[in-house]
Design a protein around this motif. Structure first.
Motif, PDB file in Angstrom:
ATOM      1  N   ARG A  90     -30.327  10.797 -30.150  1.00 52.54           N
ATOM      2  CA  ARG A  90     -29.018  10.259 -30.513  1.00 52.54           C
ATOM      3  C   ARG A  90     -27.891  11.178 -30.061  1.00 52.54           C
ATOM      4  NH1 ARG A  90     -28.474   8.403 -36.601  1.00 52.54           N
ATOM      5  NH2 ARG A  90     -26.342   8.196 -35.820  1.00 52.54           N
ATOM      6  N   ALA A  91     -26.717  10.558 -29.852  1.00 55.74           N
ATOM      7  CA  ALA A  91     -25.512  11.323 -29.546  1.00 55.74           C
ATOM      8  C   ALA A  91     -24.489  11.052 -30.640  1.00 55.74           C
ATOM      9  CB  ALA A  91     -24.944  10.925 -28.188  1.00 55.74           C
ATOM     10  N   THR A  92     -23.877  12.125 -31.155  1.00 56.64           N
ATOM     11  CA  THR A  92     -22.872  11.976 -32.198  1.00 56.64           C
ATOM     12  C   THR A  92     -21.521  12.479 -31.704  1.00 56.64           C
ATOM     13  OG1 THR A  92     -23.625  14.075 -33.138  1.00 56.64           O
ATOM     14  CG2 THR A  92     -24.477  12.037 -34.137  1.00 56.64           C
ATOM     15  N   TYR A  93     -20.471  12.071 -32.422  1.00 54.20           N
ATOM     16  CA  TYR A  93     -19.104  12.150 -31.910  1.00 54.20           C
ATOM     17  C   TYR A  93     -18.446  13.510 -32.083  1.00 54.20           C
ATOM     18  CZ  TYR A  93     -14.202  10.740 -31.246  1.00 54.20           C
ATOM     19  OH  TYR A  93     -12.901  10.624 -30.817  1.00 54.20           O
ATOM     20  N   GLY A  94     -18.793  14.262 -33.117  1.00 49.65           N
ATOM     21  CA  GLY A  94     -18.078  15.514 -33.356  1.00 49.65           C
ATOM     22  C   GLY A  94     -16.681  15.278 -33.894  1.00 49.65           C
ATOM     23  N   HIS A  95     -15.716  16.087 -33.446  1.00 49.72           N
ATOM     24  CA  HIS A  95     -14.310  15.956 -33.838  1.00 49.72           C
ATOM     25  C   HIS A  95     -14.121  16.137 -35.349  1.00 49.72           C
ATOM     26  CE1 HIS A  95     -12.604  14.523 -29.929  1.00 49.72           C
ATOM     27  NE2 HIS A  95     -13.885  14.234 -29.738  1.00 49.72           N
ATOM     28  N   SER A  96     -14.668  17.231 -35.882  1.00 48.98           N
ATOM     29  CA  SER A  96     -14.429  17.552 -37.295  1.00 48.98           C
ATOM     30  C   SER A  96     -12.923  17.679 -37.533  1.00 48.98           C
ATOM     31  CB  SER A  96     -15.134  18.851 -37.667  1.00 48.98           C
ATOM     32  OG  SER A  96     -16.537  18.688 -37.564  1.00 48.98           O
ATOM     33  N   LEU A  97     -12.500  17.261 -38.738  1.00 50.09           N
ATOM     34  CA  LEU A  97     -11.074  17.144 -39.039  1.00 50.09           C
ATOM     35  C   LEU A  97     -10.743  17.709 -40.411  1.00 50.09           C
ATOM     36  CD1 LEU A  97     -10.490  13.398 -38.044  1.00 50.09           C
ATOM     37  CD2 LEU A  97      -9.806  15.388 -36.693  1.00 50.09           C
ATOM     38  N   ILE A  98      -9.509  18.180 -40.562  1.00 46.36           N
ATOM     39  CA  ILE A  98      -8.893  18.446 -41.856  1.00 46.36           C
ATOM     40  C   ILE A  98      -7.541  17.742 -41.833  1.00 46.36           C
ATOM     41  CG2 ILE A  98      -7.978  20.188 -43.430  1.00 46.36           C
ATOM     42  CD1 ILE A  98     -10.108  22.119 -42.284  1.00 46.36           C
ATOM     43  N   ILE A  99      -7.305  16.877 -42.822  1.00 44.28           N
ATOM     44  CA  ILE A  99      -6.156  15.969 -42.839  1.00 44.28           C
ATOM     45  C   ILE A  99      -5.379  16.183 -44.130  1.00 44.28           C
ATOM     46  CG2 ILE A  99      -5.457  13.546 -42.742  1.00 44.28           C
ATOM     47  CD1 ILE A  99      -8.198  12.972 -41.437  1.00 44.28           C
ATOM     48  N   ASP A 100      -4.056  16.224 -44.032  1.00 41.83           N
ATOM     49  CA  ASP A 100      -3.250  16.461 -45.230  1.00 41.83           C
ATOM     50  C   ASP A 100      -2.972  15.153 -45.978  1.00 41.83           C
ATOM     51  OD1 ASP A 100      -0.973  15.154 -44.155  1.00 41.83           O
ATOM     52  OD2 ASP A 100       0.142  17.006 -43.809  1.00 41.83           O
ATOM     53  N   PRO A 101      -2.390  15.225 -47.182  1.00 44.25           N
ATOM     54  CA  PRO A 101      -2.207  14.012 -47.997  1.00 44.25           C
ATOM     55  C   PRO A 101      -1.206  13.012 -47.419  1.00 44.25           C
ATOM     56  CG  PRO A 101      -2.181  15.975 -49.379  1.00 44.25           C
ATOM     57  CD  PRO A 101      -2.113  16.444 -47.960  1.00 44.25           C
ATOM     58  N   TRP A 102      -0.474  13.399 -46.393  1.00 48.83           N
ATOM     59  CA  TRP A 102       0.449  12.475 -45.723  1.00 48.83           C
ATOM     60  C   TRP A 102      -0.238  11.791 -44.529  1.00 48.83           C
ATOM     61  CZ3 TRP A 102       4.409  10.494 -47.967  1.00 48.83           C
ATOM     62  CH2 TRP A 102       5.427   9.862 -47.251  1.00 48.83           C
ATOM     63  N   GLY A 103      -1.481  12.139 -44.287  1.00 51.42           N
ATOM     64  CA  GLY A 103      -2.240  11.544 -43.194  1.00 51.42           C
ATOM     65  C   GLY A 103      -2.144  12.277 -41.878  1.00 51.42           C
ATOM     66  N   ARG A 104      -1.561  13.473 -41.905  1.00 50.53           N
ATOM     67  CA  ARG A 104      -1.428  14.257 -40.670  1.00 50.53           C
ATOM     68  C   ARG A 104      -2.684  15.091 -40.442  1.00 50.53           C
ATOM     69  NH1 ARG A 104       4.497  15.932 -42.684  1.00 50.53           N
ATOM     70  NH2 ARG A 104       3.147  16.647 -44.391  1.00 50.53           N
ATOM     71  N   ILE A 105      -3.164  15.107 -39.211  1.00 45.63           N
ATOM     72  CA  ILE A 105      -4.293  15.961 -38.843  1.00 45.63           C
ATOM     73  C   ILE A 105      -3.759  17.378 -38.670  1.00 45.63           C
ATOM     74  CG2 ILE A 105      -6.033  16.446 -37.093  1.00 45.63           C
ATOM     75  CD1 ILE A 105      -6.044  13.391 -36.510  1.00 45.63           C
ATOM     76  N   VAL A 106      -4.188  18.281 -39.540  1.00 41.03           N
ATOM     77  CA  VAL A 106      -3.686  19.655 -39.473  1.00 41.03           C
ATOM     78  C   VAL A 106      -4.627  20.564 -38.697  1.00 41.03           C
ATOM     79  CG1 VAL A 106      -2.386  19.406 -41.605  1.00 41.03           C
ATOM     80  CG2 VAL A 106      -4.712  20.311 -41.705  1.00 41.03           C
ATOM     81  N   ALA A 107      -5.887  20.134 -38.518  1.00 41.64           N
ATOM     82  CA  ALA A 107      -6.835  20.922 -37.733  1.00 41.64           C
ATOM     83  C   ALA A 107      -7.933  19.996 -37.228  1.00 41.64           C
ATOM     84  CB  ALA A 107      -7.430  22.050 -38.564  1.00 41.64           C
ATOM     85  N   GLU A 108      -8.374  20.233 -35.983  1.00 40.11           N
ATOM     86  CA  GLU A 108      -9.419  19.406 -35.395  1.00 40.11           C
ATOM     87  C   GLU A 108     -10.217  20.226 -34.383  1.00 40.11           C
ATOM     88  OE1 GLU A 108     -10.034  15.262 -32.772  1.00 40.11           O
ATOM     89  OE2 GLU A 108      -8.019  15.883 -33.406  1.00 40.11           O
TER      90      GLU A 108
END
Length: 276
Positions: A216-234
């Motif tokens: 299998r192949a998986t997507y990656g792209h781990s994320l941390i998202i703030d309460p306003w919906g902004r991606i703060v780290a990826e």
């Protein structure tokens, strides 16, 4: 508070997967993280059900979990194993998250509630419920300045779970996952940002990524998202790695004050329809 998402490429050998995880946990601790989340199927990403049966260890006395408890104590941090397969008496498995405290003790477990059962045009039917038994209890846990809401992968498509977690006090929601590449490209960022926005919560998503020994192949792209919906780290790739970001509970209060969706929600009837 600093938190870390650990991106992995888990294979078929639990000890090898644990060996790959250990230095990444050390890196997260060295960066100041007091909470680290690993992906779904951290300890083994099996090729088939028979292989899972031959390698999955009982929950009590689980050898890799015992080592994770030692690492949590060594680093003085919460370590959240996104999931591993736990044998059940009926021959199936629980897809279980396990949270360790800084003292090395288990403080919470969560069994994945939503299972992917689908008939896909041109493909054989996929029945996750043939291998796994779904849980039926939502779980929160105390992380000091934050209350953690626990979920796993496919759960993210069911907003009612996240609404329930937020109403129970969760302001940081964990989503360990092993998303396929096509669904990841189409839905990963959108769904996770939506869960953050609608609950006014921080969201941390630790992913499997890349080509695995099981084919299998998986997507990656781990994320941390703030309460306003902004991606703060990826982690903008599918390679193993460590993602660290600083989060603040004050941003939860601000988002929920600006958009009080949780407070404004109302029950309603839909005549002629089945009630949930």
């Amino acid at each position: 508070m600093k938190i870390a998402a650990i991106q992995m490429r888990s294979g078929l050998d639990p000890e090898a997967n644990l060996a790959a995880l250990e230095p990444m946990l050390a890196e997260a601790a060295a960066a100041g993280a007091s909470y680290a989340l690993t992906p779904e199927v951290t300890m083994i990403f099996p090729e088939n059900r028979d292989q899972l049966r031959s390698t999955a260890a009982p929950f009590e006395g689980h050898p890799q979990l015992a080592r994770v408890g030692e690492l949590a104590r060594q680093h003085g941090m919460h370590i959240h194993i996104g999931s591993l397969a736990v044998p059940l008496p009926d021959g199936r498995f629980a897809n279980r998250s396990v949270l360790f405290g800084p003292d090395g003790r288990q403080v919470a477990t969560y069994d994945k509630i939503h299972l992917f059962d689908a008939d896909i045009a041109g493909l054989n039917a996929y029945r996750e419920s043939a291998t796994y038994a779904g849980g039926d209890v939502a779980v929160t846990a105390d992380l000091g300045p934050f209350t953690l809401g626990m979920s796993i992968c496919y759960d993210m498509r069911f907003p009612r779970l996240y609404n329930a977690l937020a109403n129970a006090g969760a302001n940081l929601i964990a989503v360990p996952a092993a998303f396929t590449v096509p669904t990841g490209q189409a839905h990963w960022h959108i769904l996770l940002r939506a869960r953050a926005i609608e609950t006014g919560s921080w969201v941390i998503a630790a992913a499997q990524g890349g080509q695995h020994p099981n084919g299998r192949a998986t997507y990656g792209h781990s994320l941390i998202i703030d309460p306003w919906g902004r991606i703060v780290a990826e982690l903008d790739h599918d390679r193993p790695g460590v993602l660290v970001a600083e989060i603040a509970p004050e941003q939860v209060a601000d988002a929920r004050q600006r958009i009080p969706a949780l407070a404004n929600a109302r029950n309603f009837a839909l005549p002629g329809a089945l009630q949930p």
